[in-house]
Write a protein that holds these residues in place. Structure first.
Motif, short mmCIF file in Angstrom:
data_model
loop_
_atom_site.label_atom_id
_atom_site.label_comp_id
_atom_site.label_asym_id
_atom_site.label_seq_id
_atom_site.Cartn_x
_atom_site.Cartn_y
_atom_site.Cartn_z
N PHE A 1 -22.75 62.33 34.25
CA PHE A 1 -22.16 61.30 33.67
C PHE A 1 -20.94 60.75 34.11
N LYS A 2 -20.37 59.70 33.97
CA LYS A 2 -18.92 59.23 34.31
C LYS A 2 -18.10 58.57 33.17
N THR A 3 -16.91 59.05 32.89
CA THR A 3 -16.18 58.50 31.81
C THR A 3 -14.82 58.81 32.06
N GLU A 4 -13.77 58.04 31.13
CA GLU A 4 -12.40 58.22 31.30
C GLU A 4 -11.85 58.92 30.19
N ILE A 5 -10.84 59.67 30.31
CA ILE A 5 -10.57 60.53 29.21
C ILE A 5 -9.08 60.94 29.35
N ILE A 6 -8.44 61.14 28.31
CA ILE A 6 -7.01 61.77 28.19
C ILE A 6 -7.06 63.39 27.99
N ASN A 7 -6.46 64.06 29.02
CA ASN A 7 -6.32 65.45 29.08
C ASN A 7 -4.89 65.68 29.22
N ILE B 1 -5.98 59.06 36.76
CA ILE B 1 -5.76 57.49 36.89
C ILE B 1 -4.65 57.05 35.79
N THR B 2 -3.81 58.06 35.63
CA THR B 2 -2.86 57.75 34.82
C THR B 2 -2.04 56.39 35.15
N GLU B 3 -1.45 56.31 36.51
CA GLU B 3 -0.63 55.34 37.07
C GLU B 3 -1.55 53.90 36.98
N ARG B 4 -2.69 53.84 37.00
CA ARG B 4 -3.45 52.38 36.61
C ARG B 4 -3.45 52.37 35.25
N LYS B 5 -3.84 53.43 34.36
CA LYS B 5 -3.73 53.05 32.92
C LYS B 5 -2.44 52.50 32.26
N ASN B 6 -1.28 53.17 33.03
CA ASN B 6 -0.11 52.75 32.35
C ASN B 6 0.04 51.18 32.85
N MET B 7 -0.34 50.70 34.20
CA MET B 7 -0.27 49.52 34.54
C MET B 7 -1.00 48.45 33.84
N GLU B 8 -2.09 49.08 33.35
CA GLU B 8 -3.04 48.09 32.73
C GLU B 8 -2.52 47.77 31.18
N GLU B 9 -1.61 48.96 30.61
CA GLU B 9 -1.19 48.70 29.33
C GLU B 9 -0.09 47.80 29.39
N GLU B 10 0.79 47.82 30.57
CA GLU B 10 2.09 47.31 30.68
C GLU B 10 1.37 45.68 31.00
N LEU B 11 0.49 45.36 31.50
CA LEU B 11 -0.01 43.92 31.67
C LEU B 11 -0.61 43.50 30.48
N ARG B 12 -1.20 44.42 29.60
CA ARG B 12 -1.55 43.87 28.33
C ARG B 12 -0.44 43.63 27.48
N LEU B 13 0.74 44.22 27.42
CA LEU B 13 1.89 43.99 26.76
C LEU B 13 2.49 42.74 27.28
N ARG B 14 2.53 42.55 28.50
CA ARG B 14 2.98 41.22 29.03
C ARG B 14 2.21 39.96 28.67
N GLU B 15 0.99 40.33 28.63
CA GLU B 15 -0.06 38.97 28.21
C GLU B 15 0.32 38.71 26.83
N ARG B 16 0.21 39.70 25.87
CA ARG B 16 0.61 39.59 24.58
C ARG B 16 1.72 38.72 24.32
N ALA B 17 2.81 39.40 25.14
CA ALA B 17 4.23 38.34 24.98
C ALA B 17 4.10 36.98 25.31
N VAL B 18 3.49 36.97 26.55
CA VAL B 18 3.35 35.45 27.11
C VAL B 18 2.48 34.58 26.10
N SER B 19 1.39 35.39 25.55
CA SER B 19 0.42 34.52 24.62
C SER B 19 1.28 33.92 23.47
N SER B 20 2.21 34.91 22.99
CA SER B 20 2.85 34.72 21.66
C SER B 20 3.84 33.64 21.78
N ALA B 21 4.41 33.73 22.79
CA ALA B 21 5.65 32.87 23.18
C ALA B 21 5.37 31.46 22.71
N SER B 22 6.60 30.70 21.99
CA SER B 22 6.35 29.34 21.54
C SER B 22 6.53 28.33 22.58
#
Length: 221
Positions: A81-87, A121-142
């Protein structure tokens, strides 16, 4: 036994050539060999982990229990199998892994090893989380926010936030694929439009005051 040892040596020879973490276990999941990539990521050397099951010391508080169950079920069946996991490393450092595990069978079809190849893949995961935060900020802007794709003909809109829909009356679906000029009308100043066009052509910032029109035809600045 000699055949298994020979197979293990061949696997170890191949695994030693990769920068990824590699673990070779017996059929019960107990570690028999790890490469230098494993030590670099986890901070554990072979002498510290030989005979132990990886999950017993690498998993921690934020390791997803469902992922652990998924892995155990497939290992019990002798399936890959193949999966992603926090260790967690020896120092307690948390990191994300893309892990691929494959069973190794002998000539008689008996399961003799598992081989795990792990990529940090820690760097990729951190980047994905940062992008999600930015998207939420942009989405909620008035304010209304529009993103266009300059690489496509006509510089079409590829994203608008909820503020844009509240401001213009156009839904996201109605806006996507259009050039922003569809918001303009008879009272829109030609000079302001030209300022925007020049800035886009020259790929620089600009700030203008512009009269646009809502979906119901009412003008707004």
């Amino acid at each position: 036994l000699c055949r298994e040892e020979g197979e293990l040596k061949k696997l170890a020879l191949v695994a030693s050539r990769t920068d990824n973490a590699v673990i070779i276990t017996d059929a019960e999941g107990r570690i028999e060999w790890v490469n230098e990539g494993f030590t670099r990521i986890t901070e554990y050397c072979l002498e510290e982990v030989r005979g132990r099951k990886p999950g017993s010391f690498l998993q921690g508080p934020e390791t997803d229990p469902e992922t652990v169950v998924f892995m155990r079920q497939l290992l019990a069946k002798g399936e890959g199998f193949k999966t992603e996991i926090i260790n967690y490393g020896k120092s307690g450092r948390k990191y994300w892994l893309l892990i691929e595990i494959q069973p190794v069978y002998d000539e008689e079809g008996q399961l003799i090893h598992f081989m795990a190849i792990e990529s940090d893949i820690t760097e990729r995961k951190n980047m994905e989380e940062e992008l999600r935060l930015r998207e939420r900020a942009v989405s909620s802007a008035s304010e209304g926010i529009i993103i266009t794709d300059f690489r496509q003909p006509g510089n079409p809109i590829i994203y608008v936030n909820d503020g844009f829909s509240r401001l213009t009356g156009y839904s996201r679906e109605e806006a996507l694929g259009h050039n922003c000029r569809y918001l303009q009308g008879p009272g829109t100043a030609v000079e302001a439009i030209q300022d925007i066009r020049n800035a886009i052509r020259e790929q620089r910032d600009c700030q203008v005051e512009l009269l646009n029109y809502r979906k119901d035809g009412t003008p707004f600045w």
